[in-house]
Design a protein around this motif. Structure first.
Motif, PDB file in Angstrom:
ATOM      1  N   MET A   9       0.850  -1.173   0.000  1.00  0.00           N
ATOM      2  CA  MET A   9       0.000   0.000   0.000  1.00  0.00           C
ATOM      3  C   MET A   9       0.897   1.238   0.000  1.00  0.00           C
ATOM      4  O   MET A   9       1.790   1.367   0.823  1.00  0.00           O
ATOM      5  N   THR A  10       0.614   2.111  -0.909  1.00  0.00           N
ATOM      6  CA  THR A  10       1.410   3.337  -0.991  1.00  0.00           C
ATOM      7  C   THR A  10       0.964   4.319   0.081  1.00  0.00           C
ATOM      8  O   THR A  10      -0.072   4.150   0.720  1.00  0.00           O
ATOM      9  N   ALA A  11       1.740   5.349   0.258  1.00  0.00           N
ATOM     10  CA  ALA A  11       1.404   6.368   1.258  1.00  0.00           C
ATOM     11  C   ALA A  11       0.101   7.072   0.893  1.00  0.00           C
ATOM     12  O   ALA A  11      -0.730   7.345   1.766  1.00  0.00           O
ATOM     13  N   VAL A  12      -0.074   7.364  -0.383  1.00  0.00           N
ATOM     14  CA  VAL A  12      -1.305   8.033  -0.817  1.00  0.00           C
ATOM     15  C   VAL A  12      -2.501   7.114  -0.599  1.00  0.00           C
ATOM     16  O   VAL A  12      -3.561   7.547  -0.139  1.00  0.00           O
ATOM     17  N   GLY A  13      -2.339   5.850  -0.906  1.00  0.00           N
ATOM     18  CA  GLY A  13      -3.415   4.884  -0.689  1.00  0.00           C
ATOM     19  C   GLY A  13      -3.766   4.757   0.780  1.00  0.00           C
ATOM     20  O   GLY A  13      -4.936   4.632   1.142  1.00  0.00           O
ATOM     21  N   GLY A  14      -2.762   4.804   1.627  1.00  0.00           N
ATOM     22  CA  GLY A  14      -3.001   4.728   3.062  1.00  0.00           C
ATOM     23  C   GLY A  14      -3.737   5.947   3.583  1.00  0.00           C
ATOM     24  O   GLY A  14      -4.628   5.835   4.428  1.00  0.00           O
ATOM     25  N   VAL A  15      -3.381   7.119   3.081  1.00  0.00           N
ATOM     26  CA  VAL A  15      -4.057   8.346   3.500  1.00  0.00           C
ATOM     27  C   VAL A  15      -5.500   8.335   3.018  1.00  0.00           C
ATOM     28  O   VAL A  15      -6.421   8.702   3.767  1.00  0.00           O
ATOM     29  N   MET A  16      -5.728   7.904   1.786  1.00  0.00           N
ATOM     30  CA  MET A  16      -7.094   7.838   1.257  1.00  0.00           C
ATOM     31  C   MET A  16      -7.934   6.838   2.062  1.00  0.00           C
ATOM     32  O   MET A  16      -9.096   7.101   2.367  1.00  0.00           O
ATOM     33  N   TRP A  17      -7.349   5.691   2.408  1.00  0.00           N
ATOM     34  CA  TRP A  17      -8.062   4.705   3.218  1.00  0.00           C
ATOM     35  C   TRP A  17      -8.439   5.307   4.568  1.00  0.00           C
ATOM     36  O   TRP A  17      -9.551   5.107   5.054  1.00  0.00           O
ATOM     37  N   LEU A  18      -7.523   6.065   5.159  1.00  0.00           N
ATOM     38  CA  LEU A  18      -7.786   6.705   6.445  1.00  0.00           C
ATOM     39  C   LEU A  18      -8.919   7.739   6.330  1.00  0.00           C
ATOM     40  O   LEU A  18      -9.806   7.805   7.193  1.00  0.00           O
TER      41      LEU A  18
END
Length: 112
Positions: free
Chosen positions: A1-10
């Motif tokens: 999971m990329t950082a952007v994907g993690g932020v979007m998930w959050l």
């Protein structure tokens, strides 16, 4: 999971959590409190917030999720304070008056 994907998930998880909390709060307030506060009826808010929860869970379309977020924010900022003011909730109310040392039968400090 990329950082952007993690932020979007959050962000999506936070939007879902807010919608769930708003839905539960809307369900707790009494029907007559909605009328007394001159807001839409309880069924309207349960449907709108229920749709917001469902969209956040099952429809990965950002536009619809943002529309649900707007409805959730309107409930928290406008409807919930009005309902609390008329005393329509079973919970979520702050104590009025008294001291922090007051017990259920009066002050614990001997009435000082």
């Amino acid at each position: 999971m990329t950082a952007v994907g993690g932020v979007m998930w959050l962000i999506f998880t936070a939007m879902l959590a807010l919608a769930i909390v708003a839905f539960v709060m809307a369900a707790i307030f009494r029907e007559d409190a909605y009328r007394a506060a001159d807001k839409q009826n309880k069924g309207f808010w349960l449907i709108i917030l229920g749709i917001a929860v469902a969209v956040n869970l099952f429809v990965p379309m950002l536009f619809l999720q943002l529309a649900g977020l707007v409805a959730t924010i309107v409930f928290f900022v406008d409807v919930r304070p009005a309902l609390q003011q008329v005393g329509g909730g079973k919970g979520f109310r702050r104590r009025k008056g008294g001291s922090s040392s007051d017990g259920p039968y009066g002050p614990w400090n001997g009435g000082r």
